[in-house]
Motif scaffolding. Sequence first.
Motif, PDB file in Angstrom:
ATOM      1  N   GLU A  13       0.874  -1.170   0.000  1.00  0.00           N
ATOM      2  CA  GLU A  13       0.000   0.000   0.000  1.00  0.00           C
ATOM      3  C   GLU A  13       0.907   1.214   0.000  1.00  0.00           C
ATOM      4  O   GLU A  13       1.756   1.354   0.884  1.00  0.00           O
ATOM      5  N   VAL A  15       1.083   5.400  -0.152  1.00  0.00           N
ATOM      6  CA  VAL A  15       0.275   6.583   0.116  1.00  0.00           C
ATOM      7  C   VAL A  15       1.089   7.811  -0.249  1.00  0.00           C
ATOM      8  O   VAL A  15       2.255   7.937   0.133  1.00  0.00           O
ATOM      9  N   GLY A  18      -2.163  12.559  -2.276  1.00  0.00           N
ATOM     10  CA  GLY A  18      -3.608  12.465  -2.154  1.00  0.00           C
ATOM     11  C   GLY A  18      -4.184  11.153  -2.668  1.00  0.00           C
ATOM     12  O   GLY A  18      -5.385  11.064  -2.910  1.00  0.00           O
ATOM     13  N   LEU A  19      -3.331  10.151  -2.821  1.00  0.00           N
ATOM     14  CA  LEU A  19      -3.755   8.851  -3.329  1.00  0.00           C
ATOM     15  C   LEU A  19      -3.358   7.735  -2.374  1.00  0.00           C
ATOM     16  O   LEU A  19      -2.405   7.876  -1.604  1.00  0.00           O
ATOM     17  N   VAL A  20      -4.071   6.629  -2.486  1.00  0.00           N
ATOM     18  CA  VAL A  20      -3.686   5.379  -1.859  1.00  0.00           C
ATOM     19  C   VAL A  20      -3.643   4.351  -2.991  1.00  0.00           C
ATOM     20  O   VAL A  20      -4.669   4.086  -3.626  1.00  0.00           O
ATOM     21  N   ARG A  22      -3.184   0.583  -3.791  1.00  0.00           N
ATOM     22  CA  ARG A  22      -3.327  -0.618  -2.982  1.00  0.00           C
ATOM     23  C   ARG A  22      -3.490  -1.849  -3.855  1.00  0.00           C
ATOM     24  O   ARG A  22      -3.773  -1.753  -5.050  1.00  0.00           O
ATOM     25  N   THR A  78      -6.584   4.611  -5.877  1.00  0.00           N
ATOM     26  CA  THR A  78      -7.735   5.092  -5.118  1.00  0.00           C
ATOM     27  C   THR A  78      -7.364   6.419  -4.467  1.00  0.00           C
ATOM     28  O   THR A  78      -6.185   6.763  -4.375  1.00  0.00           O
ATOM     29  N   VAL A  79      -8.373   7.140  -3.985  1.00  0.00           N
ATOM     30  CA  VAL A  79      -8.078   8.359  -3.234  1.00  0.00           C
ATOM     31  C   VAL A  79      -8.055   8.097  -1.735  1.00  0.00           C
ATOM     32  O   VAL A  79      -7.469   8.871  -0.986  1.00  0.00           O
ATOM     33  N   ASP A  80      -8.668   6.985  -1.311  1.00  0.00           N
ATOM     34  CA  ASP A  80      -8.799   6.746   0.125  1.00  0.00           C
ATOM     35  C   ASP A  80      -8.653   5.282   0.516  1.00  0.00           C
ATOM     36  O   ASP A  80      -8.996   4.897   1.628  1.00  0.00           O
ATOM     37  N   GLY A  81      -8.177   4.450  -0.405  1.00  0.00           N
ATOM     38  CA  GLY A  81      -8.083   3.025  -0.135  1.00  0.00           C
ATOM     39  C   GLY A  81      -9.352   2.274  -0.477  1.00  0.00           C
ATOM     40  O   GLY A  81      -9.407   1.057  -0.367  1.00  0.00           O
ATOM     41  N   GLY A  82     -10.374   2.995  -0.914  1.00  0.00           N
ATOM     42  CA  GLY A  82     -11.661   2.381  -1.236  1.00  0.00           C
ATOM     43  C   GLY A  82     -11.789   2.028  -2.701  1.00  0.00           C
ATOM     44  O   GLY A  82     -10.998   1.271  -3.244  1.00  0.00           O
TER      45      GLY A  82
END
Length: 180
Positions: A13, A15, A18-20, A22, A78-82
């Motif tokens: 992962e 980070v 502003g991105l994640v 994963r 992703t932006v938040d890991g989602g």
Amino acid sequence: MRSNPSSFPERIELVGEGLVLRDWTEGDLGAMPALFDHPDVAYWTPIVSPFDDAAARARLDLVRRLRAEGTTILLAVTVDGGAPLGEVMVRRAPEGTEIGYVIGPAHRGQGLAARAVRVMAAYAFAELGVERVILELEAENAASVAVATKAGFTLLDVPLITGEEKGRPFALQTWGLERP
């Protein structure tokens, strides 16, 4: 700490910007067709087309196999890991450590590709110990040329990579980014 040069971590992962970035998961299978089943993706990338549920399963299997072989890492952008918005890749190749990316059509125009490329390049420099990362793209792909430029890459004075994919000829330019 640098990874063993012949293997990649089982889980990753990253980070930044502003991105994640994963790992792809089983839960992403339903989202993959909306990201990859598009004429632009079919034209500019080697990703299969049409891209349906069976192609999503095959892609997840491929992602896992390439990681286990120690040649390629493919991560969901992703932006938040989602929810996945696209994909970014780092691949060890004879011509160099290559980065590639695809952003789903609904998520373009937000700078996701350039940011994902910069995060993956930082990973390659820090964890893989490479001195340069490359992008291989067609000069006619204006969006990818813009990504390369925004991500800080410069066009290298090397021969074009030519071939045929999906029944059409291509000529790839090589763009490079040096370790800071």
